[in-house]
Write a protein that holds these residues in place. Structure first.
Motif, mmCIF file in Angstrom:
data_model
loop_
_atom_site.group_PDB
_atom_site.id
_atom_site.type_symbol
_atom_site.label_atom_id
_atom_site.label_comp_id
_atom_site.label_asym_id
_atom_site.label_seq_id
_atom_site.Cartn_x
_atom_site.Cartn_y
_atom_site.Cartn_z
ATOM 1 N N LEU A 109 0.824 -1.208 0.000
ATOM 2 C CA LEU A 109 0.000 0.000 0.000
ATOM 3 C C LEU A 109 0.858 1.257 0.000
ATOM 4 O O LEU A 109 0.580 2.210 -0.741
ATOM 5 N N VAL A 110 1.875 1.267 0.841
ATOM 6 C CA VAL A 110 2.744 2.432 0.940
ATOM 7 C C VAL A 110 3.421 2.711 -0.394
ATOM 8 O O VAL A 110 3.492 3.860 -0.850
ATOM 9 N N SER A 114 2.947 5.997 -2.704
ATOM 10 C CA SER A 114 4.136 6.790 -3.032
ATOM 11 C C SER A 114 4.272 6.990 -4.534
ATOM 12 O O SER A 114 4.794 8.010 -4.994
ATOM 13 N N ASN A 115 3.775 6.031 -5.302
ATOM 14 C CA ASN A 115 3.872 6.102 -6.760
ATOM 15 C C ASN A 115 2.651 6.744 -7.407
ATOM 16 O O ASN A 115 2.494 6.690 -8.624
ATOM 17 N N GLY A 116 1.782 7.349 -6.584
ATOM 18 C CA GLY A 116 0.700 8.154 -7.141
ATOM 19 C C GLY A 116 -0.700 7.608 -7.018
ATOM 20 O O GLY A 116 -1.657 8.273 -7.442
ATOM 21 N N ALA A 117 -0.879 6.408 -6.460
ATOM 22 C CA ALA A 117 -2.213 5.829 -6.367
ATOM 23 C C ALA A 117 -3.060 6.521 -5.302
ATOM 24 O O ALA A 117 -2.552 7.006 -4.298
ATOM 25 N N LEU A 128 -6.318 -0.929 8.063
ATOM 26 C CA LEU A 128 -5.162 -1.227 7.222
ATOM 27 C C LEU A 128 -4.445 0.057 6.822
ATOM 28 O O LEU A 128 -3.214 0.133 6.849
ATOM 29 N N LEU A 129 -5.204 1.084 6.468
ATOM 30 C CA LEU A 129 -4.595 2.367 6.108
ATOM 31 C C LEU A 129 -3.870 2.964 7.302
ATOM 32 O O LEU A 129 -2.789 3.544 7.162
ATOM 33 N N LEU A 135 -2.659 7.415 7.353
ATOM 34 C CA LEU A 135 -3.625 8.333 7.952
ATOM 35 C C LEU A 135 -2.996 9.252 8.999
ATOM 36 O O LEU A 135 -3.688 10.091 9.576
ATOM 37 N N ASP A 136 -1.701 9.101 9.244
ATOM 38 C CA ASP A 136 -1.045 9.914 10.273
ATOM 39 C C ASP A 136 -1.209 11.403 9.981
ATOM 40 O O ASP A 136 -0.934 11.870 8.864
#
Length: 339
Positions: A109-110, A114-117, A128-129, A135-136
């Motif tokens: 996910l990270v 990071s790649n734009g998703a 999960l997020l 979500l920080d």
């Protein structure tokens, strides 16, 4: 010449604890964008707007929480960069250890983000997020029964249990939705964003999707608090459940505990995340909700029954905790009473 719309590569994540009905409802609606409205109106279907794939950690078939056999389309490994990721609701104890699948899902996910998703979740999928750190520092929502647990486990997240849908972060590339049925709100938002507002309106009409514009507080059980092992506070909670309508119940709770009110406040808040005053209010409002749902007692009498001297104070508290006036809450619940 009209430019061809880019297809949105969409990864819908699943695992044995994922909500199967939500997963397949999402897949059905996304597949119907540009197709179902046209079919009903005798028009040519459009090229698919969402290319949705059901992914799990290993791509292997599994039995869901209800014993249904589910076969994902593929595994995380080998799936190239998505434009959109959707995490459905997860049937897990909000206070239990996180599922082992998270260990592989989190870095994926990270990287995708990071790649734009765009990364989105429905209901308890926000766990999960949160575990991924996405979500920080942001506002987020989840099912009302999970918000407190997420906030305690991940204190850098501002959980908004009253909200149905929260786009957040840079470019609003993080979107969390409330309870499980909020998948419909998320779908309309995503269709409006990746396709068009008109496509979103069409799908709302076809699938009878009605946005939860009033929020989700009025669905919430206000007394679904955090688990703790403070015996003194637990005793105070048990006493309060039977005595919340008494005058000055917090003073009585403090006397019963042998603590000063200030000491009780600190200890109670540490154990439950609420002050004693807030806890008494939630007990009163929760009982009032039950009475509004199941009786035709006048609101003034309900206010007095649950411990309010002034009806105006009750009405203000009810709106604050439930998100709507008591009279509106009763009207929304009347069909349930009649049934």
């Amino acid at each position: 010449m009209k430019t061809m719309q880019k297809t949105c590569r969409t990864a819908v994540l699943t695992m044995p604890c994922a909500g199967t009905s939500t997963v397949y409802s999402i897949l059905d609606v996304l597949a119907g964008v540009g197709r179902d409205w046209e079919m009903l109106h005798g028009a040519q279907p459009k090229p698919p707007i969402f290319e949705a794939t059901l992914l799990s950690v290993d791509g292997e078939a599994y039995d869901d929480v209800n014993g249904r056999r589910i076969t994902p389309d593929g595994a995380l490994q080998g799936y190239t960069q998505p434009d959109l990721v959707i995490v459905a609701d997860l049937h897990i104890d909000p206070n239990a250890p996180l599922p082992e699948e998270f260990e592989k899902l989190v870095p994926w996910l990270v990287d995708a983000h990071s790649n734009g998703a765009m990364i989105t979740s429905v209901c308890s999928g926000a766990l999960l997020l949160a575990a991924a750190g996405l979500l920080d520092g942001l506002d987020a929502t989840s099912h009302w029964g999970y918000c407190d647990a997420i906030a305690q486990r991940f204190p850098h997240i501002k959980m908004r249990r009253e909200r149905i849908l929260i786009p957040a972060g840079e470019g609003h590339r993080i979107v969390t939705a409330g309870g499980a049925s909020a998948w419909g709100d998320l779908m309309l938002y995503l269709i409006g964003r990746f396709a068009s507002p008109e496509e979103a309106r069409q799908m709302a009409k076809i699938y009878l999707l009605q946005p939860h514009t009033e929020g989700q507080l009025h669905y919430a059980s206000l007394v679904a608090g955090a688990q703790h092992d403070d015996a003194l506070v637990a005793d105070a909670q048990v006493w309060a459940a039977d005595n919340y309508a008494l005058p000055s119940p917090v003073t009585a709770m403090a006397e019963r505990s042998g603590l000063t009110e200030r000491s009780l406040l600190r200890r109670f808040r540490k154990a439950t995340g609420q002050s004693p005053v807030d806890y008494i209010q939630t007990l009163r409002i929760e009982e009032a909700k039950q009475m509004l749902e199941t009786t035709d007692m006048p609101i003034e009498d309900i206010a007095a029954e649950v411990g309010y001297i002034e009806t105006s104070s009750f009405r203000n508290s009810f709106r604050r905790y439930v998100g709507m006036p008591a009279s509106m809450y009763r009207k929304k619940r009347l069909p349930l009473i009649a049934a």
